[in-house]
Design a protein around this motif. Sequence first.
Motif, PDB file in Angstrom:
ATOM      1  N   GLU A   1     -17.208   3.351 -11.267  1.00  0.00           N
ATOM      2  CA  GLU A   1     -16.616   2.519 -10.225  1.00  0.00           C
ATOM      3  C   GLU A   1     -15.125   2.335 -10.467  1.00  0.00           C
ATOM      4  O   GLU A   1     -14.717   2.189 -11.614  1.00  0.00           O
ATOM      5  N   THR A   2     -14.340   2.317  -9.394  1.00  0.00           N
ATOM      6  CA  THR A   2     -12.896   2.066  -9.540  1.00  0.00           C
ATOM      7  C   THR A   2     -12.634   0.574  -9.357  1.00  0.00           C
ATOM      8  O   THR A   2     -12.906   0.038  -8.284  1.00  0.00           O
TER       9      THR A   2
ATOM     10  N   ASP B   1       0.810  -1.216   0.000  1.00  0.00           N
ATOM     11  CA  ASP B   1       0.000   0.000   0.000  1.00  0.00           C
ATOM     12  C   ASP B   1       0.848   1.273   0.000  1.00  0.00           C
ATOM     13  O   ASP B   1       0.499   2.261   0.647  1.00  0.00           O
TER      14      ASP B   1
ATOM     15  N   CYS C   1     -12.460   4.044 -13.197  1.00  0.00           N
ATOM     16  CA  CYS C   1     -11.169   3.516 -13.639  1.00  0.00           C
ATOM     17  C   CYS C   1     -10.402   4.646 -14.315  1.00  0.00           C
ATOM     18  O   CYS C   1     -10.882   5.229 -15.285  1.00  0.00           O
TER      19      CYS C   1
ATOM     20  N   ALA D   1      -6.743  -5.134 -12.488  1.00  0.00           N
ATOM     21  CA  ALA D   1      -7.755  -4.167 -12.077  1.00  0.00           C
ATOM     22  C   ALA D   1      -8.548  -3.722 -13.297  1.00  0.00           C
ATOM     23  O   ALA D   1      -8.267  -2.689 -13.899  1.00  0.00           O
TER      24      ALA D   1
ATOM     25  N   ARG E   1      -0.918   3.655  -9.984  1.00  0.00           N
ATOM     26  CA  ARG E   1      -1.407   2.370  -9.454  1.00  0.00           C
ATOM     27  C   ARG E   1      -0.976   1.206 -10.324  1.00  0.00           C
ATOM     28  O   ARG E   1      -0.792   1.365 -11.532  1.00  0.00           O
TER      29      ARG E   1
ATOM     30  N   LYS F   1     -10.816  -2.705  -8.388  1.00  0.00           N
ATOM     31  CA  LYS F   1      -9.699  -3.074  -7.505  1.00  0.00           C
ATOM     32  C   LYS F   1      -8.881  -4.168  -8.190  1.00  0.00           C
ATOM     33  O   LYS F   1      -9.376  -4.831  -9.090  1.00  0.00           O
ATOM     34  N   LEU F   2      -7.637  -4.321  -7.736  1.00  0.00           N
ATOM     35  CA  LEU F   2      -6.824  -5.436  -8.240  1.00  0.00           C
ATOM     36  C   LEU F   2      -7.422  -6.712  -7.691  1.00  0.00           C
ATOM     37  O   LEU F   2      -7.583  -6.852  -6.477  1.00  0.00           O
ATOM     38  N   PHE F   3      -7.780  -7.652  -8.576  1.00  0.00           N
ATOM     39  CA  PHE F   3      -8.272  -8.925  -8.044  1.00  0.00           C
ATOM     40  C   PHE F   3      -7.458 -10.069  -8.631  1.00  0.00           C
ATOM     41  O   PHE F   3      -6.948  -9.964  -9.749  1.00  0.00           O
TER      42      PHE F   3
ATOM     43  N   GLY G   1      -1.149   3.504  -3.349  1.00  0.00           N
ATOM     44  CA  GLY G   1      -1.544   2.176  -2.867  1.00  0.00           C
ATOM     45  C   GLY G   1      -0.913   1.043  -3.652  1.00  0.00           C
ATOM     46  O   GLY G   1      -1.597   0.111  -4.070  1.00  0.00           O
TER      47      GLY G   1
ATOM     48  N   ARG H   1      -2.833 -10.611 -11.000  1.00  0.00           N
ATOM     49  CA  ARG H   1      -3.748  -9.643 -10.410  1.00  0.00           C
ATOM     50  C   ARG H   1      -4.078  -8.646 -11.507  1.00  0.00           C
ATOM     51  O   ARG H   1      -3.201  -8.211 -12.256  1.00  0.00           O
TER      52      ARG H   1
END
Length: 332
Positions: free
Chosen positions: A306-307, A14, A290, A320, A236, A309-311, A37, A318
Amino acid sequence: MSREPAAPLLSARDLTKRYALSAGVFGRGATFAAVDGVSFDVERGETLGLVGESGSGKSTTGRLVVRLEEPTGGNVFFEGQDWLALSGRELARRRRDVQIVFQDPQTSLNPRMTCGAQVSEPLSVQGLARGRDLKERVGSLLAEVGLSADIARRFPAELSGGQRQRVAIARALATRPKFVVCDEPVSSLDVSVAAQVLNLLAELREKSHLSYLFISHDLAVVSRVADRIAVMYLGRIVEEGSAAAIVARPLHPYTAALLSASPETDPARRRPRIALSGEPPSPASPPSGCAFHPRCPIARPRCREETPKLFPTPDGRRVACFFPGELAPGAP
Ligand SMILES: Nc1ncnc2c1ncn2[C@@H]1O[C@H](COP(=O)(O)OP(=O)(O)OP(=O)(O)O)[C@@H](O)[C@H]1O
Ligand SMILES: [Mg+2]
Protein backbone atom coordinates in the motif's frame (compact mmCIF):
# COMPACT_ATOMS: atom_id res chain seq x y z
CA MET A 1 -3.10 45.13 14.79
CA SER A 2 -3.44 44.41 11.10
CA ARG A 3 -4.24 40.86 10.15
CA GLU A 4 -2.42 38.94 7.43
CA PRO A 5 -4.56 38.14 4.43
CA ALA A 6 -5.80 34.57 4.53
CA ALA A 7 -4.20 33.28 1.31
CA PRO A 8 -0.62 32.05 1.63
CA LEU A 9 1.95 33.93 -0.44
CA LEU A 10 2.55 30.85 -2.55
CA SER A 11 0.70 27.56 -2.77
CA ALA A 12 1.68 24.54 -4.81
CA ARG A 13 -1.06 21.99 -5.35
CA ASP A 14 -0.46 18.51 -6.65
CA LEU A 15 2.51 19.65 -8.73
CA THR A 16 3.73 16.97 -11.09
CA LYS A 17 6.55 16.93 -13.60
CA ARG A 18 7.10 14.01 -15.93
CA TYR A 19 10.20 13.69 -18.08
CA ALA A 20 10.79 11.42 -21.03
CA LEU A 21 12.81 8.33 -20.29
CA SER A 22 15.72 7.90 -22.60
CA ALA A 23 14.67 5.27 -25.14
CA GLY A 24 15.68 1.83 -23.92
CA VAL A 25 13.92 -1.01 -22.21
CA PHE A 26 10.85 1.13 -21.61
CA GLY A 27 10.48 2.05 -25.28
CA ARG A 28 9.87 5.42 -26.85
CA GLY A 29 7.36 7.80 -25.34
CA ALA A 30 7.72 6.39 -21.82
CA THR A 31 7.92 8.98 -19.02
CA PHE A 32 8.66 9.05 -15.31
CA ALA A 33 7.59 11.44 -12.55
CA ALA A 34 10.48 13.54 -11.21
CA VAL A 35 7.93 15.43 -9.09
CA ASP A 36 4.79 13.54 -8.16
CA GLY A 37 1.82 15.32 -6.58
CA VAL A 38 3.68 17.85 -4.44
CA SER A 39 1.64 20.33 -2.39
CA PHE A 40 2.83 22.98 0.05
CA ASP A 41 2.19 26.54 1.20
CA VAL A 42 4.66 29.30 1.93
CA GLU A 43 3.40 32.13 4.09
CA ARG A 44 4.57 35.73 3.92
CA GLY A 45 7.95 36.17 5.58
CA GLU A 46 8.35 32.43 5.97
CA THR A 47 11.13 30.06 4.91
CA LEU A 48 10.09 26.60 3.82
CA GLY A 49 13.03 24.21 3.65
CA LEU A 50 12.93 21.46 1.04
CA VAL A 51 15.27 18.61 1.82
CA GLY A 52 16.03 15.19 0.36
CA GLU A 53 18.72 13.12 -1.32
CA SER A 54 20.08 13.76 -4.78
CA GLY A 55 17.45 13.11 -7.44
CA SER A 56 14.46 13.44 -5.10
CA GLY A 57 13.02 16.26 -7.20
CA LYS A 58 13.93 19.34 -5.16
CA SER A 59 15.39 21.45 -7.97
CA THR A 60 12.63 20.44 -10.34
CA THR A 61 10.07 21.62 -7.76
CA GLY A 62 11.93 24.94 -7.48
CA ARG A 63 12.06 25.41 -11.24
CA LEU A 64 8.34 24.67 -11.56
CA VAL A 65 7.46 27.22 -8.92
CA VAL A 66 9.39 30.02 -10.62
CA ARG A 67 8.20 28.79 -14.03
CA LEU A 68 11.59 28.06 -15.48
CA GLU A 69 9.76 24.89 -16.49
CA GLU A 70 6.08 24.14 -16.92
CA PRO A 71 4.56 21.34 -14.83
CA THR A 72 2.84 18.34 -16.36
CA GLY A 73 0.03 18.78 -13.85
CA GLY A 74 -1.07 20.66 -10.75
CA ASN A 75 -1.36 24.31 -9.80
CA VAL A 76 0.63 27.14 -8.32
CA PHE A 77 -1.08 30.12 -6.73
CA PHE A 78 0.86 33.28 -6.00
CA GLU A 79 -0.91 35.78 -3.73
CA GLY A 80 -4.06 33.82 -4.47
CA GLN A 81 -3.67 34.28 -8.23
CA ASP A 82 -3.39 31.37 -10.68
CA TRP A 83 0.33 31.70 -11.38
CA LEU A 84 0.37 29.13 -14.20
CA ALA A 85 -2.40 30.93 -16.09
CA LEU A 86 -0.25 34.05 -16.50
CA SER A 87 1.34 34.53 -19.87
CA GLY A 88 2.89 37.15 -22.13
CA ARG A 89 3.33 40.62 -20.71
CA GLU A 90 1.48 39.91 -17.50
CA LEU A 91 3.84 37.00 -16.71
CA ALA A 92 6.91 39.01 -17.72
CA ARG A 93 5.84 41.83 -15.38
CA ARG A 94 5.05 39.58 -12.42
CA ARG A 95 8.29 37.65 -12.74
CA ARG A 96 9.86 40.43 -10.70
CA ASP A 97 8.08 39.06 -7.62
CA VAL A 98 9.53 35.56 -7.85
CA GLN A 99 13.27 34.97 -8.19
CA ILE A 100 15.77 32.13 -7.88
CA VAL A 101 19.35 31.76 -6.60
CA PHE A 102 21.25 28.70 -7.81
CA GLN A 103 23.92 26.54 -6.22
CA ASP A 104 26.80 27.53 -8.41
CA PRO A 105 27.25 31.22 -9.19
CA GLN A 106 30.07 30.23 -11.51
CA THR A 107 27.50 28.90 -13.94
CA SER A 108 24.49 31.07 -13.06
CA LEU A 109 26.43 34.29 -13.69
CA ASN A 110 27.55 35.25 -17.17
CA PRO A 111 31.38 35.15 -17.27
CA ARG A 112 31.49 37.80 -19.99
CA MET A 113 29.41 40.42 -18.21
CA THR A 114 30.61 42.64 -15.37
CA CYS A 115 28.92 42.06 -12.04
CA GLY A 116 27.35 45.51 -12.24
CA ALA A 117 25.80 44.72 -15.62
CA GLN A 118 24.36 41.47 -14.28
CA VAL A 119 22.81 43.10 -11.22
CA SER A 120 21.36 45.92 -13.33
CA GLU A 121 19.98 43.66 -16.06
CA PRO A 122 16.72 42.64 -14.32
CA LEU A 123 16.12 46.30 -13.40
CA SER A 124 16.42 47.49 -17.00
CA VAL A 125 14.51 44.50 -18.41
CA GLN A 126 11.66 45.27 -16.02
CA GLY A 127 11.93 48.99 -16.77
CA LEU A 128 12.42 49.74 -13.07
CA ALA A 129 15.45 52.03 -13.35
CA ARG A 130 17.77 53.63 -15.89
CA GLY A 131 20.74 55.94 -16.22
CA ARG A 132 22.09 57.39 -13.02
CA ASP A 133 19.30 55.92 -10.94
CA LEU A 134 20.18 52.44 -12.25
CA LYS A 135 23.81 52.89 -11.28
CA GLU A 136 22.85 54.01 -7.80
CA ARG A 137 20.47 51.09 -7.37
CA VAL A 138 23.23 48.65 -8.33
CA GLY A 139 25.57 50.26 -5.79
CA SER A 140 23.01 49.99 -3.01
CA LEU A 141 22.16 46.39 -3.92
CA LEU A 142 25.85 45.47 -3.75
CA ALA A 143 26.10 47.24 -0.39
CA GLU A 144 23.04 45.35 0.82
CA VAL A 145 24.75 42.02 0.18
CA GLY A 146 27.97 43.23 1.82
CA LEU A 147 30.00 44.05 -1.30
CA SER A 148 31.83 47.25 -2.13
CA ALA A 149 30.79 49.36 -5.12
CA ASP A 150 33.96 48.60 -7.09
CA ILE A 151 32.75 44.98 -7.51
CA ALA A 152 30.39 46.37 -10.17
CA ARG A 153 33.30 46.82 -12.58
CA ARG A 154 34.70 43.31 -12.07
CA PHE A 155 33.96 40.07 -13.88
CA PRO A 156 32.75 36.96 -11.98
CA ALA A 157 36.10 35.18 -12.51
CA GLU A 158 37.80 37.95 -10.54
CA LEU A 159 35.78 37.21 -7.40
CA SER A 160 35.84 34.56 -4.68
CA GLY A 161 33.06 31.96 -4.55
CA GLY A 162 31.38 33.75 -1.66
CA GLN A 163 31.55 37.12 -3.42
CA ARG A 164 30.10 35.58 -6.56
CA GLN A 165 27.18 34.13 -4.65
CA ARG A 166 26.58 37.56 -3.09
CA VAL A 167 26.42 39.03 -6.60
CA ALA A 168 23.92 36.33 -7.60
CA ILE A 169 21.84 37.22 -4.52
CA ALA A 170 22.01 40.96 -5.34
CA ARG A 171 20.82 40.14 -8.85
CA ALA A 172 17.91 38.07 -7.52
CA LEU A 173 16.94 40.87 -5.13
CA ALA A 174 17.21 43.65 -7.71
CA THR A 175 13.52 43.65 -8.61
CA ARG A 176 12.49 43.54 -4.92
CA PRO A 177 10.89 40.10 -5.14
CA LYS A 178 8.48 38.76 -2.56
CA PHE A 179 9.49 35.15 -2.99
CA VAL A 180 12.94 33.67 -3.66
CA VAL A 181 13.80 30.06 -4.37
CA CYS A 182 17.29 29.34 -3.00
CA ASP A 183 18.48 26.11 -4.63
CA GLU A 184 21.46 24.83 -2.60
CA PRO A 185 22.73 28.43 -2.28
CA VAL A 186 25.66 27.55 -0.03
CA SER A 187 26.53 24.03 -1.13
CA SER A 188 29.44 25.18 -3.29
CA LEU A 189 30.96 27.35 -0.54
CA ASP A 190 33.45 26.70 2.26
CA VAL A 191 31.87 26.19 5.67
CA SER A 192 32.72 29.65 7.05
CA VAL A 193 31.70 31.46 3.85
CA ALA A 194 28.53 29.35 3.74
CA ALA A 195 27.67 30.48 7.26
CA GLN A 196 28.13 34.14 6.26
CA VAL A 197 25.90 33.75 3.21
CA LEU A 198 23.23 32.00 5.32
CA ASN A 199 23.34 34.91 7.76
CA LEU A 200 23.03 37.34 4.87
CA LEU A 201 19.96 35.51 3.52
CA ALA A 202 18.40 35.61 7.00
CA GLU A 203 19.11 39.36 7.36
CA LEU A 204 17.68 40.12 3.93
CA ARG A 205 14.59 38.13 4.75
CA GLU A 206 13.99 40.17 7.90
CA LYS A 207 14.70 43.48 6.24
CA SER A 208 12.68 42.94 3.08
CA HIS A 209 10.03 40.62 4.50
CA LEU A 210 10.98 37.98 1.96
CA SER A 211 9.79 34.42 1.75
CA TYR A 212 12.11 31.61 0.73
CA LEU A 213 11.84 28.13 -0.60
CA PHE A 214 15.21 26.95 0.65
CA ILE A 215 16.45 23.79 -1.06
CA SER A 216 19.28 21.67 0.36
CA HIS A 217 20.29 18.04 0.68
CA ASP A 218 21.57 18.85 4.18
CA LEU A 219 18.95 18.76 6.90
CA ALA A 220 21.30 20.49 9.36
CA VAL A 221 21.59 23.52 7.04
CA VAL A 222 17.85 23.56 6.35
CA SER A 223 16.93 23.34 10.02
CA ARG A 224 19.09 26.40 10.72
CA VAL A 225 17.24 28.64 8.26
CA ALA A 226 13.74 27.22 7.81
CA ASP A 227 10.57 27.78 9.80
CA ARG A 228 9.03 24.69 8.28
CA ILE A 229 10.59 21.75 6.48
CA ALA A 230 9.26 19.48 3.74
CA VAL A 231 11.16 16.23 3.21
CA MET A 232 11.13 14.79 -0.31
CA TYR A 233 11.72 11.20 -1.31
CA LEU A 234 11.53 10.09 -4.93
CA GLY A 235 9.42 13.00 -6.11
CA ARG A 236 7.02 13.13 -3.18
CA ILE A 237 6.81 14.92 0.15
CA VAL A 238 6.97 12.30 2.89
CA GLU A 239 6.96 14.62 5.91
CA GLU A 240 6.23 18.29 6.44
CA GLY A 241 6.08 20.32 9.61
CA SER A 242 7.73 22.95 11.77
CA ALA A 243 11.51 22.76 11.68
CA ALA A 244 11.65 22.57 15.48
CA ALA A 245 9.23 19.63 15.64
CA ILE A 246 10.94 17.73 12.84
CA VAL A 247 14.40 18.10 14.34
CA ALA A 248 13.19 17.27 17.85
CA ARG A 249 11.22 14.21 16.75
CA PRO A 250 11.06 13.15 13.12
CA LEU A 251 8.02 11.03 12.37
CA HIS A 252 9.00 9.51 9.04
CA PRO A 253 11.83 6.94 9.16
CA TYR A 254 13.44 8.64 6.16
CA THR A 255 13.53 11.96 8.03
CA ALA A 256 14.98 10.17 11.04
CA ALA A 257 17.70 8.67 8.85
CA LEU A 258 18.51 12.03 7.21
CA LEU A 259 18.73 13.64 10.61
CA SER A 260 21.04 10.97 11.98
CA ALA A 261 23.28 11.33 8.91
CA SER A 262 23.62 15.11 8.99
CA PRO A 263 26.87 16.37 10.51
CA GLU A 264 26.11 17.75 13.93
CA THR A 265 28.86 19.92 15.35
CA ASP A 266 27.58 19.85 18.91
CA PRO A 267 28.65 16.44 20.31
CA ALA A 268 25.96 16.63 22.99
CA ARG A 269 23.36 16.56 20.27
CA ARG A 270 24.98 13.89 18.14
CA ARG A 271 22.55 11.11 17.43
CA PRO A 272 23.04 7.43 16.78
CA ARG A 273 23.38 6.89 13.07
CA ILE A 274 20.58 5.09 11.27
CA ALA A 275 22.13 3.46 8.24
CA LEU A 276 20.13 3.67 5.05
CA SER A 277 20.67 0.51 3.07
CA GLY A 278 21.47 1.02 -0.59
CA GLU A 279 21.10 3.92 -2.98
CA PRO A 280 17.79 5.69 -3.56
CA PRO A 281 15.84 3.80 -6.21
CA SER A 282 15.41 5.31 -9.64
CA PRO A 283 12.28 7.41 -10.08
CA ALA A 284 11.94 5.66 -13.44
CA SER A 285 11.01 2.43 -11.66
CA PRO A 286 9.76 3.30 -8.18
CA PRO A 287 9.23 0.45 -5.70
CA SER A 288 5.69 -0.76 -5.03
CA GLY A 289 3.74 0.55 -2.03
CA CYS A 290 5.76 3.02 0.01
CA ALA A 291 8.70 4.00 -2.22
CA PHE A 292 10.96 4.04 0.85
CA HIS A 293 10.14 0.47 1.99
CA PRO A 294 13.20 -1.31 0.46
CA ARG A 295 15.51 0.90 2.54
CA CYS A 296 13.31 1.29 5.61
CA PRO A 297 14.49 -0.37 8.84
CA ILE A 298 10.92 -0.74 10.13
CA ALA A 299 9.13 -1.77 6.92
CA ARG A 300 6.32 -4.32 7.27
CA PRO A 301 4.50 -6.32 4.57
CA ARG A 302 1.83 -3.59 4.35
CA CYS A 303 4.48 -1.06 3.25
CA ARG A 304 5.21 -3.16 0.17
CA GLU A 305 1.58 -3.32 -0.87
CA GLU A 306 0.00 0.00 0.00
CA THR A 307 1.17 3.56 -0.71
CA PRO A 308 0.81 5.71 2.40
CA LYS A 309 -0.81 9.09 1.78
CA LEU A 310 0.28 12.26 3.57
CA PHE A 311 -1.98 12.57 6.59
CA PRO A 312 -2.19 15.33 9.17
CA THR A 313 -0.91 14.63 12.68
CA PRO A 314 -2.24 16.13 15.93
CA ASP A 315 0.81 18.43 16.18
CA GLY A 316 0.09 20.04 12.81
CA ARG A 317 2.45 18.02 10.63
CA ARG A 318 1.84 15.89 7.60
CA VAL A 319 3.48 12.50 7.30
CA ALA A 320 3.26 9.65 4.80
CA CYS A 321 4.06 6.56 6.86
CA PHE A 322 1.95 3.76 8.35
CA PHE A 323 4.18 3.63 11.43
CA PRO A 324 5.10 7.25 12.13
CA GLY A 325 7.48 8.03 14.97
CA GLU A 326 8.66 4.47 15.47
CA LEU A 327 12.16 5.28 14.32
CA ALA A 328 13.26 8.45 16.04
CA PRO A 329 16.97 9.06 16.50
CA GLY A 330 17.86 10.18 19.97
CA ALA A 331 14.38 9.38 21.28
CA PRO A 332 14.32 7.84 24.74
N1 LIG B 1 15.46 18.12 -17.74
C1 LIG B 1 15.38 16.86 -17.30
N2 LIG B 1 15.15 15.84 -18.14
C2 LIG B 1 15.05 14.57 -17.69
N3 LIG B 1 15.18 14.22 -16.40
C3 LIG B 1 15.41 15.19 -15.51
C4 LIG B 1 15.53 16.56 -15.90
N4 LIG B 1 15.77 17.32 -14.79
C5 LIG B 1 15.80 16.45 -13.77
N5 LIG B 1 15.59 15.18 -14.19
C6 LIG B 1 15.52 13.97 -13.33
O1 LIG B 1 14.50 14.20 -12.38
C7 LIG B 1 14.86 13.70 -11.10
C8 LIG B 1 14.84 14.82 -10.08
O2 LIG B 1 15.91 15.72 -10.37
P1 LIG B 1 16.19 17.04 -9.51
O3 LIG B 1 17.30 17.76 -10.16
O4 LIG B 1 14.92 17.78 -9.29
O5 LIG B 1 16.67 16.41 -8.12
P2 LIG B 1 17.33 17.14 -6.86
O6 LIG B 1 16.56 16.66 -5.68
O7 LIG B 1 17.43 18.59 -7.07
O8 LIG B 1 18.78 16.47 -6.82
P3 LIG B 1 20.23 17.11 -6.41
O9 LIG B 1 20.28 17.08 -4.89
O10 LIG B 1 21.21 16.19 -7.02
O11 LIG B 1 20.30 18.51 -6.95
C9 LIG B 1 16.21 13.03 -11.29
O12 LIG B 1 16.00 11.65 -11.52
C10 LIG B 1 16.78 13.71 -12.52
O13 LIG B 1 17.66 12.86 -13.21
MG1 LIG C 1 19.07 19.94 -7.22
